[in-house]
Design an enzyme around this catalytic site. Structure first.
Site, short mmCIF file in Angstrom:
data_model
loop_
_atom_site.label_atom_id
_atom_site.label_comp_id
_atom_site.label_asym_id
_atom_site.label_seq_id
_atom_site.Cartn_x
_atom_site.Cartn_y
_atom_site.Cartn_z
N ASP A 33 -40.20 -0.58 -62.06
CA ASP A 33 -41.16 -0.41 -63.16
C ASP A 33 -40.41 -0.31 -64.48
OD1 ASP A 33 -43.16 0.39 -64.93
OD2 ASP A 33 -44.01 1.89 -63.58
N HIS A 42 -44.92 -0.68 -60.70
CA HIS A 42 -46.02 -0.06 -61.45
C HIS A 42 -47.33 -0.31 -60.71
CE1 HIS A 42 -47.39 1.49 -65.40
NE2 HIS A 42 -48.50 0.81 -65.13
N SER A 60 -50.24 5.67 -66.13
CA SER A 60 -49.78 4.59 -67.00
C SER A 60 -50.14 4.91 -68.46
CB SER A 60 -50.38 3.27 -66.53
OG SER A 60 -49.80 2.18 -67.18
#
Length: 312
Positions: free
Chosen positions: A254, A284, A157
């Site tokens: 996501d 995510h 991320s």
């Protein structure tokens, strides 16, 4: 949107991650269920874990690091791990599961970086902390049992953004050479105008597109009418040549999906060996869940590092 979760990941559909600081002087805390998943951790057999701090760069505070290594093994490859959290949250506990499994299944040492968080610290603090940890590990390769000629980078991320920026910085500044970078559903573009960012603007599990601009603003120290460094926003780099072999992981549900796909395609256009995995029906942060799809993509990650380290 009518979501159909991949079997095993249904519990994530009620989770929303909040990246808005309540107190500008305190880091954002992970959602309780996310923290619970992260802390449900037991080190794999044969893996020892060491915590210490390394000197910061340019007079910055010391950087917390956590080392995961196979007991009694020497001269093994190293993976630098950079956790996620939207630049504003997270700590070394975020990646206990990811990092320990990489150490175990690749047969390497993982050095995880507890970098400074926004908004208390803005770019380039995060990049500098990652550099400090990497330089310390290389300088102390003998005592850590590391082979400094075989180094990988793994980022999740926001950590994927810092990882990609780090690889660009190292390329531009003469090394050390990185054998492979694995970008695990990374944040790469501050514009948040991709199809997936708009598609999941206000309706997606865990992370939505409407919060992306704010975390970038906090990370960059505000939008000031200037183009940020591509070390901060890797999607802005016009030249992606001579970057390390890359494994890119993106997720169907996501908002960051399409910027990862675009970065992977651009890497390919510069003849950078690139794997791209687009995982179906997961959001995510899906890999916090222990399920067959998580195990499958972890095997791909292990294989990437082993291949580039010459261990296959």
């Amino acid at each position: 949107m009518n979501y159909k979760p991949h079997p095993g990941y249904e519990s994530l559909w009620k989770v929303k991650m909040d990246f808005e600081p309540v107190d500008q002087d305190k880091p954002v805390e992970n959602a309780p269920i996310i923290r619970e998943l992260m802390m449900n951790f037991k080190a794999p057999e044969g893996i020892e874990i060491l915590d210490f701090k390394v000197p910061g760069k340019n007079g910055a505070p010391e950087v917390p690091v956590r080392v995961y290594r196979n007991k009694d093994e020497k001269k093994v490859p190293m993976v630098l791990n950079i956790h996620g959290g939207g630049f504003v949250s997270g700590d070394l506990d975020n990646d206990n599961i990811r990092a320990s499994k990489i150490a175990k299944h690749v047969g390497c040492t993982v050095v995880s970086v507890g970098y400074r968080l926004a908004p208390q610290a803005v770019f380039p603090a995060q990049l500098e902390d990652a550099l400090a940890a990497l330089e310390y590990a290389i300088t102390h390769a003998d005592s850590l049992g590391i082979n400094p000629e075989k180094i990988g980078v793994f980022g999740t991320s926001a950590g994927g953004c810092i990882s990609a920026g780090l690889c660009l910085y190292l390329r531009d500044h003469g090394g050390p050479k990185i054998s492979a970078q694995v970008l695990n559903f990374p944040a790469l573009d501050y514009l948040a105008t991709s199809t997936s960012a708009l598609q999941f603007y206000d309706d997606a599990p865990l992370v939505q597109g409407d919060g992306l601009s704010n975390v970038w603003k906090l990370y960059l120290g505000g939008f000031k009418g200037e183009i940020p460094s591509y070390y901060a926003v890797p999607a802005l780099a016009r030249d992606l040549s001579e970057l390390p072999p890359t494994c890119m992981i993106v997720n169907e549900y996501d908002p960051l999906r399409d910027e990862g796909i675009d970065y992977a395609r651009r890497l390919m256009s510069f003849a950078v060996p690139t794997e791209l995995y687009s995982l179906p029906r997961v959001p995510h942060g899906f890999d916090l869940i222990s399920a067959p799809l998580t195990d499958w993509i972890r095997e791909a990650i292990y294989r990437t590092f082993k291949r580039e380290f010459g261990m296959l």
